[in-house]
Design a protein around this motif. Structure first.
Motif, mmCIF file in Angstrom:
data_model
loop_
_atom_site.group_PDB
_atom_site.id
_atom_site.type_symbol
_atom_site.label_atom_id
_atom_site.label_comp_id
_atom_site.label_asym_id
_atom_site.label_seq_id
_atom_site.Cartn_x
_atom_site.Cartn_y
_atom_site.Cartn_z
ATOM 1 N N ALA A 158 27.787 34.457 32.098
ATOM 2 C CA ALA A 158 28.749 33.456 32.547
ATOM 3 C C ALA A 158 29.217 33.870 33.938
ATOM 4 C CB ALA A 158 29.919 33.403 31.570
ATOM 5 N N PRO A 159 29.618 32.926 34.783
ATOM 6 C CA PRO A 159 30.072 33.291 36.127
ATOM 7 C C PRO A 159 31.155 34.371 36.126
ATOM 8 C CG PRO A 159 29.773 30.931 36.006
ATOM 9 C CD PRO A 159 29.589 31.461 34.600
ATOM 10 N N ALA A 160 32.052 34.341 35.169
ATOM 11 C CA ALA A 160 33.112 35.344 35.105
ATOM 12 C C ALA A 160 32.573 36.750 34.846
ATOM 13 C CB ALA A 160 34.121 34.971 34.020
ATOM 14 N N GLY A 161 31.368 36.878 34.312
ATOM 15 C CA GLY A 161 30.772 38.181 34.043
ATOM 16 C C GLY A 161 30.073 38.806 35.234
ATOM 17 N N VAL A 162 29.865 38.036 36.296
ATOM 18 C CA VAL A 162 29.148 38.533 37.473
ATOM 19 C C VAL A 162 29.806 39.796 38.024
ATOM 20 C CG1 VAL A 162 28.652 38.021 39.906
ATOM 21 C CG2 VAL A 162 28.075 36.362 38.130
ATOM 22 N N HIS A 163 31.107 39.772 38.162
ATOM 23 C CA HIS A 163 31.813 40.907 38.776
ATOM 24 C C HIS A 163 31.699 42.164 37.931
ATOM 25 C CE1 HIS A 163 33.277 37.769 41.334
ATOM 26 N NE2 HIS A 163 33.855 37.166 40.316
ATOM 27 N N ASP A 164 31.869 42.003 36.620
ATOM 28 C CA ASP A 164 31.779 43.126 35.687
ATOM 29 C C ASP A 164 30.387 43.765 35.741
ATOM 30 O OD1 ASP A 164 32.747 44.813 33.664
ATOM 31 O OD2 ASP A 164 32.053 43.474 32.078
ATOM 32 N N VAL A 165 29.360 42.933 35.690
ATOM 33 C CA VAL A 165 27.985 43.428 35.728
ATOM 34 C C VAL A 165 27.714 44.137 37.058
ATOM 35 C CG1 VAL A 165 25.544 42.744 35.740
ATOM 36 C CG2 VAL A 165 27.125 41.678 34.110
ATOM 37 N N ASP A 220 34.337 29.233 39.565
ATOM 38 C CA ASP A 220 34.478 30.207 38.474
ATOM 39 C C ASP A 220 34.411 31.638 38.991
ATOM 40 O OD1 ASP A 220 34.779 28.250 36.549
ATOM 41 O OD2 ASP A 220 32.726 28.422 35.786
ATOM 42 N N MET A 221 33.529 31.887 39.955
ATOM 43 C CA MET A 221 33.382 33.244 40.479
ATOM 44 C C MET A 221 34.485 33.613 41.458
ATOM 45 S SD MET A 221 29.351 34.012 40.795
ATOM 46 C CE MET A 221 28.814 32.403 41.314
ATOM 47 N N ALA A 222 35.265 32.656 41.903
ATOM 48 C CA ALA A 222 36.360 32.922 42.835
ATOM 49 C C ALA A 222 37.625 33.383 42.120
ATOM 50 C CB ALA A 222 36.656 31.670 43.657
ATOM 51 N N GLN A 223 37.615 33.373 40.796
ATOM 52 C CA GLN A 223 38.788 33.768 40.025
ATOM 53 C C GLN A 223 38.945 35.292 40.005
ATOM 54 O OE1 GLN A 223 40.881 31.392 38.799
ATOM 55 N NE2 GLN A 223 39.467 30.090 39.936
ATOM 56 N N PRO A 224 40.190 35.781 40.058
ATOM 57 C CA PRO A 224 40.404 37.227 39.914
ATOM 58 C C PRO A 224 39.824 37.707 38.580
ATOM 59 C CG PRO A 224 42.417 36.123 40.605
ATOM 60 C CD PRO A 224 41.432 35.052 40.251
ATOM 61 N N TRP A 225 39.455 38.975 38.525
ATOM 62 C CA TRP A 225 38.828 39.504 37.320
ATOM 63 C C TRP A 225 39.413 40.881 37.018
ATOM 64 C CZ3 TRP A 225 35.387 43.784 37.285
ATOM 65 C CH2 TRP A 225 35.106 44.302 38.548
ATOM 66 N N GLY A 226 38.954 41.477 35.943
ATOM 67 C CA GLY A 226 39.454 42.770 35.503
ATOM 68 C C GLY A 226 40.307 42.588 34.269
#
Length: 163
Positions: free
Chosen positions: A127-134, A34-40
């Motif tokens: 959620a794992p997807a929120g790690v990058h944003d935080v 989940d954390m390996a997915q691109p974000w933004g």
């Protein structure tokens, strides 16, 4: 308990994720995926995460992890993949504020509302997807920890997802 190994090799821009639960390898692999997915906004940003996946960290408390993580002066937040993370449908990681409690005296005449509100939150789940944003927003001082915690606490599952 044995001393914890030093956290090393983390690039200053990488989010730090420490695994403290080793009961479910498939759950851990799901968190990592989940954390390996691109974000933004449009998925245009590549993830930057430093994983600490060493059984020496098994069953360590948040305070023990914080004590070690505070050695990194470029770090403002740490994420734990703990038992709750591994057992949760959402795989929500525990987010811990690295900053030390500052016990400054506030002038009650000007800051009564702040005094009455009590201490700021020191943790929440994401959620794992929120790690990058935080991590990104806290690292550059764009937002503060309490803003993310408030968003998590407003969610029915008490999990930060994203704005």
């Amino acid at each position: 308990m044995k001393a914890l190994p030093e956290i090393s090799g983390r690039d200053e821009f990488d989010a730090l994720v420490v695994r403290t639960d080793y009961r479910d390898e498939a759950a851990w692999q799901a968190v990592v995926a989940d954390m390996a997915q691109p974000w933004g906004d449009d998925g245009e940003l590549e993830p930057a995460v430093h994983f600490v996946d060493d059984a020496a960290w098994a069953d360590r408390t948040p305070d023990e992890v914080l004590n070690e993580a505070r050695r990194d002066e470029n770090l403002s937040v740490v994420f734990l993949a703990d038992r709750v993370t591994m057992q949760s449908v959402h795989r929500a990681l525990l987010v811990l504020d690295i900053t030390e409690d500052e016990q400054e005296e506030l002038d009650p005449m000007y800051y009564q509302e702040l005094i009455d509100s009590g201490p700021p939150p020191r943790e929440f789940r994401t959620a794992p997807a929120g790690v990058h944003d935080v991590h990104a927003n806290l690292s550059i001082g764009n937002m503060d920890f309490a803003e993310f915690a408030d968003a998590a606490f407003a969610d029915p599952d008490r999990i930060y997802r994203s704005f």
